[in-house]
Design a protein around this motif. Structure first.
Motif, PDB file in Angstrom:
ATOM      1  N   THR A 171       0.843  -1.193   0.000  1.00 53.10           N
ATOM      2  CA  THR A 171       0.000   0.000   0.000  1.00 53.10           C
ATOM      3  C   THR A 171       0.878   1.242   0.000  1.00 53.10           C
ATOM      4  OG1 THR A 171      -1.738  -1.173   1.225  1.00 53.10           O
ATOM      5  CG2 THR A 171      -1.804   1.244   1.258  1.00 53.10           C
ATOM      6  N   LYS A 172       0.984   1.884  -1.123  1.00 47.13           N
ATOM      7  CA  LYS A 172       1.836   3.082  -1.223  1.00 47.13           C
ATOM      8  C   LYS A 172       1.130   4.330  -0.686  1.00 47.13           C
ATOM      9  CE  LYS A 172       5.059   0.662  -3.098  1.00 47.13           C
ATOM     10  NZ  LYS A 172       6.225   0.247  -2.288  1.00 47.13           N
ATOM     11  N   GLN A 173      -0.204   4.365  -0.827  1.00 46.54           N
ATOM     12  CA  GLN A 173      -0.990   5.503  -0.334  1.00 46.54           C
ATOM     13  C   GLN A 173      -2.165   4.929   0.467  1.00 46.54           C
ATOM     14  OE1 GLN A 173      -0.279   8.814  -0.837  1.00 46.54           O
ATOM     15  NE2 GLN A 173       1.523   8.383  -2.091  1.00 46.54           N
ATOM     16  N   GLY A 174      -2.036   4.880   1.774  1.00 52.37           N
ATOM     17  CA  GLY A 174      -3.068   4.279   2.609  1.00 52.37           C
ATOM     18  C   GLY A 174      -3.817   5.308   3.440  1.00 52.37           C
TER      19      GLY A 174
ATOM     20  N   VAL B 186       7.463   1.100   7.322  1.00 54.08           N
ATOM     21  CA  VAL B 186       6.858   1.792   6.174  1.00 54.08           C
ATOM     22  C   VAL B 186       6.806   3.300   6.408  1.00 54.08           C
ATOM     23  CG1 VAL B 186       5.489  -0.197   5.445  1.00 54.08           C
ATOM     24  CG2 VAL B 186       4.481   1.488   7.014  1.00 54.08           C
ATOM     25  N   LEU B 187       6.940   3.725   7.656  1.00 50.44           N
ATOM     26  CA  LEU B 187       6.933   5.162   7.945  1.00 50.44           C
ATOM     27  C   LEU B 187       8.280   5.817   7.652  1.00 50.44           C
ATOM     28  CD1 LEU B 187       5.032   5.162  11.371  1.00 50.44           C
ATOM     29  CD2 LEU B 187       4.112   5.816   9.141  1.00 50.44           C
ATOM     30  N   TYR B 188       9.297   4.995   7.438  1.00 54.83           N
ATOM     31  CA  TYR B 188      10.649   5.540   7.331  1.00 54.83           C
ATOM     32  C   TYR B 188      11.370   5.167   6.041  1.00 54.83           C
ATOM     33  CZ  TYR B 188       9.601   5.912  12.306  1.00 54.83           C
ATOM     34  OH  TYR B 188       8.979   6.183  13.501  1.00 54.83           O
ATOM     35  N   ASP B 189      10.735   4.382   5.173  1.00 50.80           N
ATOM     36  CA  ASP B 189      11.457   3.922   3.990  1.00 50.80           C
ATOM     37  C   ASP B 189      11.332   4.859   2.793  1.00 50.80           C
ATOM     38  OD1 ASP B 189       8.900   3.472   3.022  1.00 50.80           O
ATOM     39  OD2 ASP B 189       9.040   1.288   3.035  1.00 50.80           O
ATOM     40  N   GLY B 190      10.531   5.907   2.933  1.00 49.24           N
ATOM     41  CA  GLY B 190      10.403   6.889   1.858  1.00 49.24           C
ATOM     42  C   GLY B 190       9.558   6.444   0.687  1.00 49.24           C
TER      43      GLY B 190
ATOM     44  N   HIS C 123       6.190   5.124   1.150  1.00 48.48           N
ATOM     45  CA  HIS C 123       4.784   5.014   1.515  1.00 48.48           C
ATOM     46  C   HIS C 123       4.296   6.336   2.124  1.00 48.48           C
ATOM     47  CE1 HIS C 123       6.403   0.919   1.588  1.00 48.48           C
ATOM     48  NE2 HIS C 123       5.193   0.505   1.306  1.00 48.48           N
ATOM     49  N   HIS C 124       2.971   6.517   2.036  1.00 49.09           N
ATOM     50  CA  HIS C 124       2.357   7.650   2.733  1.00 49.09           C
ATOM     51  C   HIS C 124       1.017   7.201   3.296  1.00 49.09           C
ATOM     52  CE1 HIS C 124       0.149  11.374   3.502  1.00 49.09           C
ATOM     53  NE2 HIS C 124       1.351  11.869   3.769  1.00 49.09           N
ATOM     54  N   TYR C 125       0.769   7.586   4.548  1.00 50.68           N
ATOM     55  CA  TYR C 125      -0.482   7.213   5.203  1.00 50.68           C
ATOM     56  C   TYR C 125      -1.187   8.452   5.728  1.00 50.68           C
ATOM     57  CZ  TYR C 125       0.807   2.397   4.727  1.00 50.68           C
ATOM     58  OH  TYR C 125       1.131   1.187   4.176  1.00 50.68           O
TER      59      TYR C 125
ATOM     60  N   GLY D 123      -6.177   1.651  -2.959  1.00 47.73           N
ATOM     61  CA  GLY D 123      -7.445   2.251  -2.587  1.00 47.73           C
ATOM     62  C   GLY D 123      -8.613   1.373  -2.943  1.00 47.73           C
ATOM     63  N   ASP D 124      -8.348   0.071  -3.101  1.00 49.83           N
ATOM     64  CA  ASP D 124      -9.396  -0.832  -3.558  1.00 49.83           C
ATOM     65  C   ASP D 124      -9.832  -1.854  -2.516  1.00 49.83           C
ATOM     66  OD1 ASP D 124      -7.126  -2.367  -3.447  1.00 49.83           O
ATOM     67  OD2 ASP D 124      -7.085  -2.881  -5.579  1.00 49.83           O
ATOM     68  N   THR D 125      -9.271  -1.778  -1.310  1.00 49.12           N
ATOM     69  CA  THR D 125      -9.601  -2.732  -0.254  1.00 49.12           C
ATOM     70  C   THR D 125      -9.809  -1.990   1.056  1.00 49.12           C
ATOM     71  OG1 THR D 125      -8.253  -4.452  -1.308  1.00 49.12           O
ATOM     72  CG2 THR D 125      -8.858  -4.794   0.987  1.00 49.12           C
ATOM     73  N   VAL D 126     -10.895  -2.313   1.737  1.00 50.21           N
ATOM     74  CA  VAL D 126     -11.178  -1.735   3.051  1.00 50.21           C
ATOM     75  C   VAL D 126     -11.135  -2.861   4.081  1.00 50.21           C
ATOM     76  CG1 VAL D 126     -12.937  -0.636   4.507  1.00 50.21           C
ATOM     77  CG2 VAL D 126     -12.595   0.143   2.144  1.00 50.21           C
ATOM     78  N   ASN D 127     -10.498  -2.587   5.217  1.00 47.90           N
ATOM     79  CA  ASN D 127     -10.479  -3.540   6.321  1.00 47.90           C
ATOM     80  C   ASN D 127     -11.177  -2.937   7.518  1.00 47.90           C
ATOM     81  OD1 ASN D 127      -8.717  -4.324   9.019  1.00 47.90           O
ATOM     82  ND2 ASN D 127      -9.239  -6.082   7.742  1.00 47.90           N
ATOM     83  N   VAL D 128     -12.084  -3.720   8.107  1.00 51.16           N
ATOM     84  CA  VAL D 128     -12.795  -3.317   9.321  1.00 51.16           C
ATOM     85  C   VAL D 128     -12.599  -4.420  10.349  1.00 51.16           C
ATOM     86  CG1 VAL D 128     -15.000  -2.635  10.331  1.00 51.16           C
ATOM     87  CG2 VAL D 128     -14.514  -2.101   7.933  1.00 51.16           C
TER      88      VAL D 128
END
Length: 206
Positions: free
Chosen positions: A29-32, A80-84, A86-88, A148-153
């Motif tokens: 997930t590159k943009q979560g 994933v917060l530090y590898d440059g 990904h963005h959440y 952006g095609d999968t939602v988890n609840v």
């Protein structure tokens, strides 16, 4: 399509394997996006906070107790917060800053962590004030993954994965409405410092 897997089945071998699955999901997930109304998002949890959460999961569901291994994997997923790469975009409900997970000492450390990480380039962190007048009825927390095609609840007994395009679109719409009233930047930091002060003044022993 909606997939439901009971937690007791999914965690039948313990928490570590599930955390491995989560790592793979976050890495792809590159943009979560995530909305978490009453606890801290897992990828921003301290080791102490995550230890309490996973131990509670183990005790509640009666699954094999490998909480230390699960916590180690949860800490690993935070790369994933530090590898440059990904963005959440994350919205925490203000209540998440006050839900007492593990007592004041754990919560103080967690508030410090949030204040430290709020300016990470990989993170857009909003705090939805408890008194915000949101144009959206209260909903459970959810995450939006993949492209952006999968939602988890996450429900009490079951984890739900949603891939139906119309249902995913509704979650995207809900996120946008929640985002409109969330506090960002200095306003979010003020809410975090308020929570930090609360836990600083709370007694160590309950």
């Amino acid at each position: 399509m909606t997939s439901l897997v009971p937690w007791q089945e999914r965690l039948s071998a313990g928490t570590e394997a599930v955390q491995d699955d989560v790592i793979r999901e976050y890495e792809r997930t590159k943009q979560g996006k995530a909305y978490v109304p009453n606890m801290v998002w897992g990828t921003l949890q301290t080791e102490g906070y995550a230890t309490v959460i996973l131990k509670q999961v183990v005790d509640f569901l009666g699954v094999p107790d490998d909480a230390p291994a699960g916590v180690a994997k949860r800490m690993e997923r935070q790369r994933v917060l530090y590898d440059g790469e990904h963005h959440y975009d994350v919205i925490l409900g203000e209540q998440a800053l006050y839900t007492n997970i593990g007592g004041p000492e754990v919560m103080r450390a967690q508030a410090d962590r949030l204040l430290r990480d709020i300016d990470l380039p990989s993170l857009t962190l909003g705090i939805l004030p408890a008194t915000a007048r949101v144009s959206m009825f209260p909903v459970p927390g959810f995450g939006i993954f993949g492209d952006g095609d999968t939602v988890n609840v996450e429900l009490v007994s079951t984890g739900v994965d949603i891939t139906d395009a119309s249902e995913v679109a509704l979650h995207q719409k809900a996120f946008a409405l929640l985002r409109e009233k969330a506090a960002y930047g200095d306003a979010a930091k003020d809410l975090l410092r308020k929570a930090q002060s609360f836990w600083d003044s709370a007694p160590l022993q309950e």
